[in-house]
Motif scaffolding. Structure first.
Motif, PDB file in Angstrom:
ATOM      1  N   TYR A 218      35.168 -16.274  51.472  1.00 24.79           N
ATOM      2  CA  TYR A 218      35.257 -15.180  52.429  1.00 24.79           C
ATOM      3  C   TYR A 218      34.009 -15.084  53.309  1.00 24.79           C
ATOM      4  N   SER A 219      34.207 -14.494  54.476  1.00 30.81           N
ATOM      5  CA  SER A 219      33.094 -14.194  55.373  1.00 30.81           C
ATOM      6  C   SER A 219      32.566 -12.807  55.032  1.00 30.81           C
ATOM      7  N   SER A 220      31.273 -12.602  55.263  1.00 30.78           N
ATOM      8  CA  SER A 220      30.662 -11.324  54.892  1.00 30.78           C
ATOM      9  C   SER A 220      29.855 -10.766  56.044  1.00 30.78           C
ATOM     10  N   ALA A 221      30.345  -9.682  56.643  1.00 26.48           N
ATOM     11  CA  ALA A 221      29.578  -9.005  57.685  1.00 26.48           C
ATOM     12  C   ALA A 221      28.320  -8.376  57.098  1.00 26.48           C
ATOM     13  N   VAL A 222      28.394  -7.942  55.845  1.00 27.34           N
ATOM     14  CA  VAL A 222      27.236  -7.327  55.190  1.00 27.34           C
ATOM     15  C   VAL A 222      26.084  -8.328  55.091  1.00 27.34           C
ATOM     16  N   HIS A 223      26.419  -9.603  54.944  1.00 30.08           N
ATOM     17  CA  HIS A 223      25.376 -10.631  54.864  1.00 30.08           C
ATOM     18  C   HIS A 223      24.491 -10.634  56.106  1.00 30.08           C
ATOM     19  N   ALA A 224      25.013 -10.186  57.249  1.00 32.59           N
ATOM     20  CA  ALA A 224      24.242 -10.184  58.486  1.00 32.59           C
ATOM     21  C   ALA A 224      23.077  -9.206  58.456  1.00 32.59           C
ATOM     22  N   PHE A 225      23.148  -8.206  57.561  1.00 30.65           N
ATOM     23  CA  PHE A 225      22.046  -7.232  57.499  1.00 30.65           C
ATOM     24  C   PHE A 225      21.495  -7.028  56.087  1.00 30.65           C
ATOM     25  N   ALA A 226      22.272  -7.358  55.070  1.00 30.98           N
ATOM     26  CA  ALA A 226      21.803  -7.173  53.690  1.00 30.98           C
ATOM     27  C   ALA A 226      22.297  -8.328  52.828  1.00 30.98           C
ATOM     28  N   PRO A 227      21.730  -9.530  53.030  1.00 28.39           N
ATOM     29  CA  PRO A 227      22.177 -10.668  52.224  1.00 28.39           C
ATOM     30  C   PRO A 227      21.981 -10.445  50.730  1.00 28.39           C
ATOM     31  N   GLU A 228      21.024  -9.584  50.353  1.00 31.69           N
ATOM     32  CA  GLU A 228      20.828  -9.292  48.935  1.00 31.69           C
ATOM     33  C   GLU A 228      22.077  -8.666  48.334  1.00 31.69           C
ATOM     34  N   ILE A 229      22.665  -7.711  49.064  1.00 32.07           N
ATOM     35  CA  ILE A 229      23.875  -7.047  48.579  1.00 32.07           C
ATOM     36  C   ILE A 229      25.049  -8.020  48.579  1.00 32.07           C
ATOM     37  N   ALA A 230      25.190  -8.746  49.687  1.00 30.83           N
ATOM     38  CA  ALA A 230      26.296  -9.697  49.804  1.00 30.83           C
ATOM     39  C   ALA A 230      26.222 -10.768  48.730  1.00 30.83           C
ATOM     40  N   ASP A 231      25.042 -11.282  48.475  1.00 27.18           N
ATOM     41  CA  ASP A 231      24.889 -12.333  47.469  1.00 27.18           C
ATOM     42  C   ASP A 231      25.103 -11.790  46.051  1.00 27.18           C
ATOM     43  N   ALA A 232      24.698 -10.541  45.820  1.00 25.79           N
ATOM     44  CA  ALA A 232      24.927  -9.935  44.502  1.00 25.79           C
ATOM     45  C   ALA A 232      26.418  -9.788  44.241  1.00 25.79           C
ATOM     46  N   PHE A 233      27.172  -9.388  45.266  1.00 28.40           N
ATOM     47  CA  PHE A 233      28.613  -9.265  45.086  1.00 28.40           C
ATOM     48  C   PHE A 233      29.235 -10.638  44.872  1.00 28.40           C
ATOM     49  N   PHE A 234      28.812 -11.620  45.665  1.00 26.74           N
ATOM     50  CA  PHE A 234      29.375 -12.967  45.534  1.00 26.74           C
ATOM     51  C   PHE A 234      29.126 -13.518  44.133  1.00 26.74           C
ATOM     52  N   ALA A 235      27.909 -13.345  43.629  1.00 27.81           N
ATOM     53  CA  ALA A 235      27.579 -13.838  42.291  1.00 27.81           C
ATOM     54  C   ALA A 235      28.435 -13.155  41.226  1.00 27.81           C
ATOM     55  N   ALA A 236      28.620 -11.828  41.379  1.00 27.42           N
ATOM     56  CA  ALA A 236      29.458 -11.099  40.424  1.00 27.42           C
ATOM     57  C   ALA A 236      30.902 -11.575  40.499  1.00 27.42           C
ATOM     58  N   HIS A 237      31.364 -11.845  41.720  1.00 26.57           N
ATOM     59  CA  HIS A 237      32.722 -12.345  41.927  1.00 26.57           C
ATOM     60  C   HIS A 237      32.889 -13.711  41.280  1.00 26.57           C
ATOM     61  N   GLN A 238      31.894 -14.562  41.416  1.00 33.24           N
ATOM     62  CA  GLN A 238      31.947 -15.910  40.857  1.00 33.24           C
ATOM     63  C   GLN A 238      32.022 -15.888  39.339  1.00 33.24           C
ATOM     64  N   ARG A 239      31.308 -14.982  38.718  1.00 28.18           N
ATOM     65  CA  ARG A 239      31.288 -14.949  37.250  1.00 28.18           C
ATOM     66  C   ARG A 239      32.305 -13.974  36.658  1.00 28.18           C
ATOM     67  N   GLY A 240      33.100 -13.341  37.533  1.00 27.24           N
ATOM     68  CA  GLY A 240      34.127 -12.416  37.051  1.00 27.24           C
ATOM     69  C   GLY A 240      33.575 -11.141  36.473  1.00 27.24           C
ATOM     70  N   ASP A 241      32.461 -10.684  37.014  1.00 28.63           N
ATOM     71  CA  ASP A 241      31.811  -9.470  36.524  1.00 28.63           C
ATOM     72  C   ASP A 241      32.414  -8.251  37.225  1.00 28.63           C
ATOM     73  N   ASP A 242      33.500  -7.746  36.667  1.00 25.77           N
ATOM     74  CA  ASP A 242      34.205  -6.628  37.291  1.00 25.77           C
ATOM     75  C   ASP A 242      33.354  -5.369  37.347  1.00 25.77           C
ATOM     76  N   ALA A 243      32.546  -5.132  36.344  1.00 27.33           N
ATOM     77  CA  ALA A 243      31.718  -3.924  36.324  1.00 27.33           C
ATOM     78  C   ALA A 243      30.741  -3.918  37.498  1.00 27.33           C
ATOM     79  N   GLN A 244      30.076  -5.058  37.735  1.00 30.75           N
ATOM     80  CA  GLN A 244      29.139  -5.136  38.854  1.00 30.75           C
ATOM     81  C   GLN A 244      29.855  -5.026  40.186  1.00 30.75           C
ATOM     82  N   MET A 245      30.987  -5.712  40.318  1.00 28.63           N
ATOM     83  CA  MET A 245      31.754  -5.621  41.562  1.00 28.63           C
ATOM     84  C   MET A 245      32.214  -4.187  41.810  1.00 28.63           C
ATOM     85  N   ASN A 246      32.720  -3.533  40.790  1.00 32.48           N
ATOM     86  CA  ASN A 246      33.204  -2.168  40.954  1.00 32.48           C
ATOM     87  C   ASN A 246      32.090  -1.216  41.368  1.00 32.48           C
ATOM     88  N   GLN A 247      30.903  -1.404  40.796  1.00 36.18           N
ATOM     89  CA  GLN A 247      29.790  -0.541  41.179  1.00 36.18           C
ATOM     90  C   GLN A 247      29.420  -0.748  42.645  1.00 36.18           C
TER      91      GLN A 247
END
Length: 330
Positions: A218-247
């Motif tokens: 997926y493309s991430s508009a959030v990455h354009a201003f907060a790559p830390e947030i975008a990358d944290a979500f991507f990492a959680a998505h990759q490892r199936g961490d529903d709790a982190q994604m939900n937060q």
């Protein structure tokens, strides 16, 4: 290198990149008077590339392709290619009718782009055979691989996608409709190896749903201003961490979407305002878009601070005050 060899190499690089990170869509920098700020853009796109995204897509929707003339477009794509220096694939946006899209394609090829994203054509609705013909007309006029973008008035049927996927040079489809029933039909109709991308607005909201029909990238508009947030979500998505994604969804992404939906055009102008809050020299949006109101800017600053706090490893400073940061960046 032949066009076919180049196409295969680009597909492989994109596939590798999509598994590694989100797709970056940088913001085109403008001065207060509306002129292109190429130095500011270079600074911004270099920062985006430094985070090692899956690929970088200059001069697309988030990059205000619709407001660029051909000379500005050439400068933006050339700067991106130079800043990327081969580290990540560069996929430039092209659009309007096929004749104008072919002109932009030629510029992008001369600038050294690796591939092209075919944005929805201008204004008119068209039948399925016309949508296919539009892609055919562009494909015969460029050696660069094409990713077609269905959004707005462009929606492919499964049968049309079969035709599109057989056009030499077409390597994938980006979807912005979020119709998962239709998208599942398209993924099943496509040949093996055809690339699919989640291009929904604030794609993280639907990332899990898209993944269930075989479209995890997926493309991430959030990455354009907060790559830390975008990358944290991507990492959680990759490892199936529903709790982190939900937060992240509950406390940042969904409030961000609610703020984005307050006014037409905020899908771009709110992202640009957030980038200014982070100190990126991207400047204002061009008409017909407008920058956020002071009240919305204040809400954005509060939300951005909260979002960064959700990333445990983030060392980024909280944004400066809205009035000071935005005034300085413009």
């Amino acid at each position: 290198m032949t066009a076919d060899t180049h196409r295969k190499a680009v597909v492989e690089r994109l596939r590798e990149g999509m598994a590694r990170g989100v797709l970056s869509f940088p913001l085109t920098g403008f001065h207060r008077d509306g002129s292109l700020d190429l130095d500011g853009f270079r600074t911004h796109v270099a920062a985006q590339i430094a985070t090692d995204p899956g690929a970088v897509f200059p001069a697309c929707g988030t990059g205000e392709f619709f407001s660029l003339d051909e000379d500005e477009y050439r400068k933006v794509v050339t700067a991106t290619v130079e800043e990327a220096a081969g580290r990540v694939p560069v996929v430039a946006g092209i659009g309007y009718g096929w004749a104008q899209a072919a002109r932009f394609a030629r510029i992008a090829e001369e600038a050294g782009a690796d591939a092209l994203l075919v944005l929805p054509h201008y204004l008119v609705a068209a039948p399925q055979e016309g949508l296919v013909a539009q892609v055919e007309q562009i494909a015969v006029r460029t050696r660069l691989p094409l990713i077609v973008y269905q959004r707005g008035q462009v929606t492919f049927s499964a049968e049309s996608l079969r035709h599109v996927a057989r056009i030499p040079g077409v390597i994938g489809l980006k979807d912005g409709h979020s119709d998962l029933d239709r998208l599942q039909r398209l993924t099943l109709a496509a040949p093996e190896g055809f690339l699919f991308f989640n291009g929904a607005a604030t794609a993280e909201i639907q990332a899990r749903a898209y993944a269930t029909v075989g479209v995890p990238a997926y493309s991430s508009a959030v990455h354009a201003f907060a790559p830390e947030i975008a990358d944290a979500f991507f990492a959680a998505h990759q490892r199936g961490d529903d709790a982190q994604m939900n937060q992240l969804l509950r406390d940042f992404y969904i409030p961000f979407v609610e703020l984005r939906d307050r006014r037409p055009g905020y899908a771009v102008s709110l992202v640009k305002a957030a980038a200014r809050l982070r100190g990126h020299p991207v400047g204002p949006v061009r008409a017909p878009l407008t920058d956020p109101s002071p009240a919305d800017l204040a809400d954005l600053e509060t939300l951005l601070t909260a979002g960064l706090a959700l990333v445990p490893t983030s060392s980024a400073p909280a944004p400066a005050s809205a009035s000071a940061s935005v005034g300085a960046a413009l």
